[in-house]
Design an enzyme around this catalytic site. Sequence first.
Site, PDB file in Angstrom:
ATOM      1  N   ARG A  96      -7.730 -48.860  14.358  1.00  0.00           N
ATOM      2  CA  ARG A  96      -8.834 -48.186  13.776  1.00  0.00           C
ATOM      3  C   ARG A  96      -8.600 -47.383  12.612  1.00  0.00           C
ATOM      4  NH1 ARG A  96     -11.438 -46.023  18.785  1.00  0.00           N
ATOM      5  NH2 ARG A  96      -9.095 -45.993  19.208  1.00  0.00           N
ATOM      6  N   TYR A  97      -7.765 -47.025  11.685  1.00  0.00           N
ATOM      7  CA  TYR A  97      -7.464 -46.928  10.708  1.00  0.00           C
ATOM      8  C   TYR A  97      -6.707 -47.837   9.595  1.00  0.00           C
ATOM      9  CZ  TYR A  97      -8.298 -42.350  13.285  1.00  0.00           C
ATOM     10  OH  TYR A  97      -8.687 -40.834  13.779  1.00  0.00           O
ATOM     11  N   ARG A 100      -3.025 -48.306  10.595  1.00  0.00           N
ATOM     12  CA  ARG A 100      -1.681 -48.029  12.265  1.00  0.00           C
ATOM     13  C   ARG A 100      -2.335 -48.026  13.432  1.00  0.00           C
ATOM     14  NH1 ARG A 100      -3.896 -41.437  11.809  1.00  0.00           N
ATOM     15  NH2 ARG A 100      -3.969 -42.165   9.601  1.00  0.00           N
ATOM     16  N   CYS A 109       0.015 -47.276  35.379  1.00  0.00           N
ATOM     17  CA  CYS A 109       0.915 -45.380  34.905  1.00  0.00           C
ATOM     18  C   CYS A 109       2.001 -44.813  35.395  1.00  0.00           C
ATOM     19  CB  CYS A 109      -0.058 -44.529  34.319  1.00  0.00           C
ATOM     20  SG  CYS A 109      -0.688 -45.618  32.901  1.00  0.00           S
ATOM     21  N   CYS A 113      -4.122 -39.766  35.972  1.00  0.00           N
ATOM     22  CA  CYS A 113      -4.796 -38.574  36.061  1.00  0.00           C
ATOM     23  C   CYS A 113      -6.499 -38.701  35.791  1.00  0.00           C
ATOM     24  CB  CYS A 113      -4.592 -38.564  34.102  1.00  0.00           C
ATOM     25  SG  CYS A 113      -2.667 -38.545  34.100  1.00  0.00           S
ATOM     26  N   CYS A 116      -8.778 -39.098  32.516  1.00  0.00           N
ATOM     27  CA  CYS A 116      -8.190 -40.379  31.570  1.00  0.00           C
ATOM     28  C   CYS A 116      -8.814 -41.186  31.186  1.00  0.00           C
ATOM     29  CB  CYS A 116      -7.346 -40.945  32.781  1.00  0.00           C
ATOM     30  SG  CYS A 116      -6.532 -42.958  31.444  1.00  0.00           S
ATOM     31  N   ARG A 118      -8.865 -43.443  29.232  1.00  0.00           N
ATOM     32  CA  ARG A 118      -9.406 -45.550  29.402  1.00  0.00           C
ATOM     33  C   ARG A 118      -9.325 -45.370  30.738  1.00  0.00           C
ATOM     34  NH1 ARG A 118      -4.754 -45.335  25.400  1.00  0.00           N
ATOM     35  NH2 ARG A 118      -6.260 -45.520  23.108  1.00  0.00           N
ATOM     36  N   ASP A 279     -11.851 -36.260  26.479  1.00  0.00           N
ATOM     37  CA  ASP A 279     -13.266 -38.006  26.424  1.00  0.00           C
ATOM     38  C   ASP A 279     -14.855 -37.746  27.502  1.00  0.00           C
ATOM     39  OD1 ASP A 279     -11.710 -38.506  24.588  1.00  0.00           O
ATOM     40  OD2 ASP A 279     -10.710 -38.709  25.515  1.00  0.00           O
ATOM     41  N   ASP A 316     -12.268 -36.577  19.833  1.00  0.00           N
ATOM     42  CA  ASP A 316     -12.094 -38.202  19.507  1.00  0.00           C
ATOM     43  C   ASP A 316     -13.797 -38.846  19.259  1.00  0.00           C
ATOM     44  OD1 ASP A 316      -9.659 -41.105  18.913  1.00  0.00           O
ATOM     45  OD2 ASP A 316      -9.039 -38.983  20.856  1.00  0.00           O
ATOM     46  N   LYS A 323     -10.305 -39.479  15.307  1.00  0.00           N
ATOM     47  CA  LYS A 323     -10.429 -38.196  15.160  1.00  0.00           C
ATOM     48  C   LYS A 323     -10.313 -37.106  14.573  1.00  0.00           C
ATOM     49  CE  LYS A 323      -6.518 -38.381  18.622  1.00  0.00           C
ATOM     50  NZ  LYS A 323      -6.590 -39.840  18.815  1.00  0.00           N
TER      51      LYS A 323
HETATM   52  S1  SF4 Z   1      -4.203 -40.478  30.678  1.00  0.00           S
HETATM   53 FE1  SF4 Z   1      -4.609 -42.774  31.233  1.00  0.00          FE
HETATM   54  S2  SF4 Z   1      -3.159 -44.065  29.870  1.00  0.00           S
HETATM   55 FE2  SF4 Z   1      -2.126 -41.464  30.384  1.00  0.00          FE
HETATM   56  S3  SF4 Z   1      -0.755 -41.260  31.883  1.00  0.00           S
HETATM   57 FE3  SF4 Z   1      -2.729 -40.830  32.722  1.00  0.00          FE
HETATM   58  S4  SF4 Z   1      -3.584 -42.173  33.804  1.00  0.00           S
HETATM   59 FE4  SF4 Z   1      -2.194 -43.170  32.129  1.00  0.00          FE
END
Ligand code: SF4
Length: 363
Positions: A96-97, A100, A109, A113, A116, A118, A279, A316, A323
């Site tokens: 994206r940049y 990096r 994971c 979460c 999340c 993603r 997000d 983001d 960001k």
């Molecule tokens: S935010 Fe998403 S990628 Fe990060 S630990 Fe939690 S579930 Fe996994």
Amino acid sequence: MSRINFKPAATLREPTELVAQGLVPVEDLPDLEKVAARYAVAVTPEMAALIDPDDPDDPIARQFIPSAGELLTQPGENADPIGDHAHSPVAGIVHRYPDRVLFKLVHVCAVYCRFCFRREMVGPGKATALSEGAYRDALDYIRTHSQIWEVILTGGDPLMLSPRRLAEIMADLAAIDHVKIIRIHTRVPVADPARVSPEMVTALKVEGATTWLAIHANHPRELSDPARSAVARLADAGIPLVSQSVLLRGVNDNAAALEALMRAFVECRIKPYYLHHGDLAPGTGHLRTTIEHGQELMRALRGRVSGLCQPDYVLDIPGGHGKAPVGPNYLSHANSGERELSSETRYRIVDYCGDVHLYPPKP
Ligand code: SF4
């Protein structure tokens, strides 16, 4: 007096296990089965043990225990809210940049979460880990783009890899002359501290590049004694540590919780780095707050803790535009009446108490 849950023997992955553990009422099961069919669920024993099952608003439970709110997709929510796909030249890389890249090695994971960004990409049954061929292609991409100074390992959680595999990856990256920084984003030191073994710590250090670790936690209770010990193993090894947190309704959207979280990071030798605005991931609206409220909290934080404890409040930009800092602005142009007080007066600036001063001050 609230009751802290006892520690289950293994990671909880099924809604029925959450019911059996007393973490959700049985009448919620049909909805939670629907949520779990779409988004991965995992609550490690360490995180489950931090939940007070008698508190319907427990800030740890809100992060990991699925809820019916996840079945509602709000306008603007998107399966790829920060535009990873639009900036992915080869599998596993997001560029994206200029200087990096993100390198997404795994799609699993320790915990999943509920907020999340993603969430449509991580978890069992979602995209699989990179094949050996795709991994080599991604390395070639980094090797042939000499402007790439920093590689950010993310995912999924890179610390779900074995120390042996991580050491190989670190060595492959460090062997590329222009890669000077390898930054690893992880929730493992908090969610599964025992994974941060001496072997893991050794694997993270490599000749030829500097490793930085960004540790994800959102509530001060997550910095438990085992988590603090895991973080100390990393800091004692000389690995610089920064934090990343997400501003979450009912978890840390009050000044006291944010203050305690930032103080806990600094006590653990973790420099507060990012506080992300939530997000627009599908089914996460009940966990987002407003940018105005985030700015208010950042103003409050400025008055309560030192600069060492201040993260950048960032958003983001949807679509993959990167960001942007969205914290409060303390400097504005003086109005015409203020400028008349002195020909030198050009700005008004707000102090940590909210009081306005002119700059330069009236002689
Ligand atoms: S935010 Fe998403 S990628 Fe990060 S630990 Fe939690 S579930 Fe996994």
